[in-house]
Design an enzyme around this catalytic site. Structure first.
Site, PDB file in Angstrom:
ATOM      1  N   ASP A 204       0.852  -1.194   0.000  1.00  0.00           N
ATOM      2  CA  ASP A 204       0.000   0.000   0.000  1.00  0.00           C
ATOM      3  C   ASP A 204       0.883   1.237   0.000  1.00  0.00           C
ATOM      4  O   ASP A 204       2.104   1.138  -0.052  1.00  0.00           O
ATOM      5  CB  ASP A 204      -0.921  -0.006   1.234  1.00  0.00           C
ATOM      6  N   ASP A 206       1.444   4.694   2.338  1.00  0.00           N
ATOM      7  CA  ASP A 206       1.123   5.286   3.635  1.00  0.00           C
ATOM      8  C   ASP A 206       1.566   6.745   3.632  1.00  0.00           C
ATOM      9  O   ASP A 206       2.719   7.039   3.324  1.00  0.00           O
ATOM     10  CB  ASP A 206       1.855   4.532   4.759  1.00  0.00           C
ATOM     11  N   ASP A 294      -3.244   4.415   2.813  1.00  0.00           N
ATOM     12  CA  ASP A 294      -3.549   4.773   4.205  1.00  0.00           C
ATOM     13  C   ASP A 294      -3.153   6.217   4.438  1.00  0.00           C
ATOM     14  O   ASP A 294      -2.003   6.588   4.196  1.00  0.00           O
ATOM     15  CB  ASP A 294      -2.752   3.896   5.188  1.00  0.00           C
TER      16      ASP A 294
END
Ligand code: 8DG
Ligand code: MN
Ligand code: MN
Length: 370
Positions: A204, A206, A294
């Site tokens: 992902d 962040d 995120d």
């Protein structure tokens, strides 16, 4: 007793936060095996066993050369009987029988596939397996009710299981920067997580958001999310102020790791980067891909703690907290550092200051890859 082998003997401090662990791992065969067993334990909700394997793998990750002989492991910390057995098996036979049988096990394969869905944790996967669901096709025809996160996860399954590149992370960073600055000029964003540690790919992206004037960041997340939504960048988002509510977004974390920042778990729709940007030729005809992102908002007074707490690795964070608690009688979180003996919070405006408070040598992000 002196050992008769001429093999190099390594010496390693016992907490991962006392060590420099770069991405240059000389023992990937061993650490991959131990990491797989850690993952198997975590997927079976045997967290203690999972941490033990993670710690053992982390010790081998920081060694300056490959282990070739069991004698070299004498005196190394965190290597239990079970890890020794796995390492011995690999050094003698080239593979670990336990790793092989795990990889072939139907239960492990099903747990991997099902927890590969965003929003599905070990508990849910186990419940589904007990209902006879072992793969995505069976899940789709099972009539199980999926929550919104899981539906999005299933919809974008392939994309979300494709590694995110640094170029893609930078592209997401620019989009988020545009969003943040357009709703709050002077707000700052920082790439955190694995990419800050120098990883070339991740699962992902962040990002940490703050503003130099304390208080200006309050309520920022919903505005950023609305901006992104209005431009069609979000395929899914869940914004929270309290992460206690979140339980299945990933592996379970110790309660000390829970925090109260404004957070957003999202799935971005990222237009494919141009040929020149990617340094490769167009492969398919898809114009975009889904990427997990995120976002975290921190007040500037807590920024150093948030930065340290969200840069990882997960084991490095866990070890920092264990060091703080066990060796220094302090409580470290992503918001603050509390000194239990002095009964007061210790301020810090940089990661360097936090390491100094903890009596640790400063370890830069690129050496936190434990
Ligand atoms: P990857 O994405 O490349 O696979 O690796 P990563 O970037 O190291 O892992 P991550 O799962 O994205 O987590 C990044 C950091 O964020 C890691 O240090 C753990 C931390 N983190 C969470 N959730 C929470 C949370 O709820 N509270 C706090 N304080 N930290 C968290 O992932
Ligand atoms: Mn990450
Ligand atoms: Mn993350």
């Amino acid at each position: 007793a002196k050992c008769c082998s001429k093999a190099v003997v390594f010496s390693v401090p016992s907490y991962a936060c006392q060590r420099r662990t770069t991405l240059d791992n000389h023992n990937t065969i061993l650490t991959d095996a131990l990491s797989l067993l850690a993952e198997k334990a975590e997927l079976s909700e045997e967290d203690g066993r999972g941490v033990a394997f993670r710690r053992a793998a982390a010790v081998l990750k920081c060694l300056p050369q490959p282990v070739t002989n069991m004698m070299q492991l004498r005196g190394l910390p965190c290597l239990g009987e079970h890890s020794f057995r796995v390492i011995k098996d690999i050094l003698e036979n080239g593979t670990s029988s336990e790793v092989e049988s795990t990889q072939q096990s139907e239960r492990y394969k099903a747990l991997k596939v099902l927890t590969g869905i965003f929003g599905v944790g070990a508990k849910t996967a186990d419940r589904w397996i007990r209902a006879g669901i072992h793969n995505l096709r069976q899940l789709q025809t099972s009539g199980q009710t999926l929550n919104q996160a899981q539906r999005a996860g299933l919809q974008h399954y392939d994309d979300l299981n494709l590694p995110v590149t640094k170029a893609e992370a930078d592209a997401i960073g620019e989009i988020v920067e545009e969003a943040v600055v357009s709703v709050l000029p002077d707000a700052q964003i920082t790439l955190i997580g694995g990419f800050r540690r120098g990883k070339l790919t991740g699962h992902d992206v962040d990002l940490l958001i703050t503003h130099p004037d304390e208080g200006k960041e309050v309520g920022l997340m919903p505005k950023v999310v609305s901006w992104l939504q209005s431009k069609g960048f979000l395929l899914y988002q869940k914004t929270t102020i309290n992460s206690y509510l979140e339980s299945e977004e990933g592996p379970r974390r110790p309660s000390s790791n829970m925090d109260r920042f404004e957070r957003c778990f999202s799935i971005f729709k990222l237009r494919h980067l141009s040929r020149e940007d990617r340094g490769e030729s167009e492969s398919g005809c898809r114009l975009w891909r889904a990427v997990r992102v995120d976002l975290v908002v921190s007040p500037i007074s807590q920024f150093a703690f948030a930065l340290l707490g969200w840069t990882g690795s997960k084991l490095f964070e866990r070890e920092l907290r264990r060091w703080a608690g066990h060796e220094k009688a302090m409580s470290l979180g992503s918001h603050a550092l509390y000194d239990n003996r002095q009964s007061r919070y210790l301020r810090a405006t940089s990661e360097e200051e936090i390491f100094a408070h903890l009596g640790l040598e400063y370890i830069p992000p690129s050496e936190r890859n434990a």
